[in-house]
Design a protein around this motif. Structure first.
Motif, mmCIF file in Angstrom:
data_model
loop_
_atom_site.group_PDB
_atom_site.id
_atom_site.type_symbol
_atom_site.label_atom_id
_atom_site.label_comp_id
_atom_site.label_asym_id
_atom_site.label_seq_id
_atom_site.Cartn_x
_atom_site.Cartn_y
_atom_site.Cartn_z
ATOM 1 N N GLU A 189 50.920 37.931 32.827
ATOM 2 C CA GLU A 189 50.669 38.926 33.865
ATOM 3 C C GLU A 189 49.602 39.931 33.439
ATOM 4 O O GLU A 189 49.037 40.655 34.270
ATOM 5 N N HIS A 190 49.314 40.009 32.128
ATOM 6 C CA HIS A 190 48.364 40.989 31.614
ATOM 7 C C HIS A 190 46.914 40.515 31.689
ATOM 8 O O HIS A 190 45.997 41.337 31.552
ATOM 9 N N LEU A 191 46.706 39.229 31.866
ATOM 10 C CA LEU A 191 45.355 38.695 31.797
ATOM 11 C C LEU A 191 44.399 39.318 32.820
ATOM 12 O O LEU A 191 43.268 39.684 32.451
ATOM 13 N N PRO A 192 44.769 39.500 34.096
ATOM 14 C CA PRO A 192 43.822 40.113 35.038
ATOM 15 C C PRO A 192 43.374 41.504 34.615
ATOM 16 O O PRO A 192 42.182 41.842 34.702
ATOM 17 N N ALA A 193 44.305 42.332 34.140
ATOM 18 C CA ALA A 193 43.945 43.690 33.717
ATOM 19 C C ALA A 193 43.055 43.657 32.484
ATOM 20 O O ALA A 193 42.107 44.451 32.359
ATOM 21 N N LEU A 194 43.340 42.744 31.570
ATOM 22 C CA LEU A 194 42.505 42.621 30.380
ATOM 23 C C LEU A 194 41.089 42.192 30.745
ATOM 24 O O LEU A 194 40.104 42.735 30.229
ATOM 25 N N ARG A 195 40.981 41.226 31.629
ATOM 26 C CA ARG A 195 39.652 40.797 32.071
ATOM 27 C C ARG A 195 38.885 41.948 32.711
ATOM 28 O O ARG A 195 37.684 42.135 32.475
ATOM 29 N N GLU A 196 39.574 42.754 33.493
ATOM 30 C CA GLU A 196 38.916 43.860 34.192
ATOM 31 C C GLU A 196 38.448 44.942 33.223
ATOM 32 O O GLU A 196 37.304 45.398 33.304
ATOM 33 N N VAL A 197 39.319 45.340 32.294
ATOM 34 C CA VAL A 197 38.973 46.454 31.418
ATOM 35 C C VAL A 197 37.894 46.055 30.411
ATOM 36 O O VAL A 197 37.004 46.857 30.097
#
Length: 354
Positions: A189-197
């Motif tokens: 679930e963390h991958l989208p936020a990591l990609r964005e930041v």
């Protein structure tokens, strides 16, 4: 069971992470896309000259940095305190009001930092190995199809897989790390936020131009730095201030052009760009001799300086699954010591987590 760590990049951060794990039971593998180590703290040799054409030196930023340098030994160490003066958009040079700082390199160049640190580890370093993607999988046979396991694999551009790893540390500049995340197979679930930041971090490009002269330039400073960010020249330093880098009675300038100029002229032919840069340096130092260099070299750094740091709270979300990030873009400061200690701290967290 021996735990394993895969590190992408043998720059200061990647080497720092490996160094932090030197006295542990972790098996460490570093994959580096270039032929050398230490990343943008790079060194070249031409004839009797040696020059640090990316990061120019390691500064005595704090006690732990000084202690580390001392631990690495004084054999070949070059410590110098020649001052850095300033100049403005009009080219007005002024003596800096900052306290003099000790600067470190080595007679064999700044890359010695990484080489000496790695020599104190058992890390396996694979050079000229460009990682194309990372994957969370349950076994080597599943690297191309299953991202639901609990160990990591690194896959290079030739399709070769490395791993499995209990933890992975990503240290390339943020845009390149963002590219790896875009290709990552990992059900989290963390991958989208990591990609964005990670993808939000921006860099300033710098084109370094080397100018060699068969005569010595007599000035009272090691380097000049533009403080108002309004000059085409951002930095000009003299490698002859470092013992063992330049023969007596010669001068070698490392000129780092400002980001706007570098972006506009990034791909200009060197014979054209060097003449333009030499003219600007000659005008800045009020020395017409500097228009006539006898040889030149250059290096473009597309990702030279991060504009700021990524959100570290979000970056840490991947650590429960063994995914770590390190580098100057994580620390938020484009300095060798910042990248180094950021990598060390990532390595220490890995050691504590497993």
């Amino acid at each position: 069971m021996t735990r394993t760590v895969g590190i992408v990049g043998a720059g200061a951060a990647g080497v720092g992470a490996a160094y932090a794990l030197r006295d542990t039971d972790f098996g460490v593998t570093i994959l580096e896309k270039s032929r050398g180590v230490c990343g943008r703290a790079a060194t070249r040799r031409r004839g009797d000259c040696l020059y640090d054409h990316g990061a120019n030196y390691l500064k005595d930023a704090d006690d732990r940095t000084v202690e580390l340098v001392e631990e690495l030994g004084d054999d070949g160490l070059v410590a110098f305190d020649d001052p850095v003066w300033t100049f403005d958009a009009d080219g007005e040079i002024a003596e800096s009001d900052r306290d003099t700082e000790t600067k470190y390199s080595w007679e064999d160049g700044l890359t010695q930092l990484a080489k000496r640190l790695l020599a104190r580890t058992d890390a396996a370093v694979y050079r000229e190995t460009c990682v194309e993607r990372i994957q969370r999988g349950s076994g080597r046979e599943h690297v191309d199809e299953d991202a639901s396991g609990d160990r990591w694999y690194l896959v290079d551009t030739d399709g070769e897989s490395y791993g499995p790893f209990d933890a992975v540390v990503l240290t390339p500049p943020a845009p390149q790390t963002a590219g790896l995340l875009a290709e990552t197979k990992w059900h989290s679930e963390h991958l989208p936020a990591l990609r964005e930041v990670v993808g939000a971090v921006r860099y300033r490009p710098i084109r370094s131009v080397i100018l060699h002269y068969p005569f010595e330039v007599d000035v009272p400073y090691y380097a000049l730095v533009n403080t108002d960010k309004e000059h085409d020249v951002g930095w000009a330093s003299r490698e002859e201030c470092k013992r063992g880098h330049v023969p007596d009675d010669e001068s070698l300038f490392v000129v780092q052009m400002a980001p706007d100029w570098s972006e506009e002229h990034y791909d200009d032919p060197l014979d054209e760009a060097a003449g333009v840069v030499a003219t600007k340096v000659a005008k800045l130092l009020d020395d017409d001799r500097l228009t006539e260099f006898d040889w030149t070299d250059d290096q473009g750094w597309r990702y030279a300086q991060p504009n700021g740091g990524a959100n570290e709270e979000i970056l840490r979300r991947g650590e429960d699954d063994g995914l770590y990030f390190a580098g100057d873009w994580v620390a938020g400061e484009g300095r060798v010591h910042s990248a180094l200690w950021n990598g060390v701290e990532a390595g220490e967290r890995i050691s504590e987590a497993f």
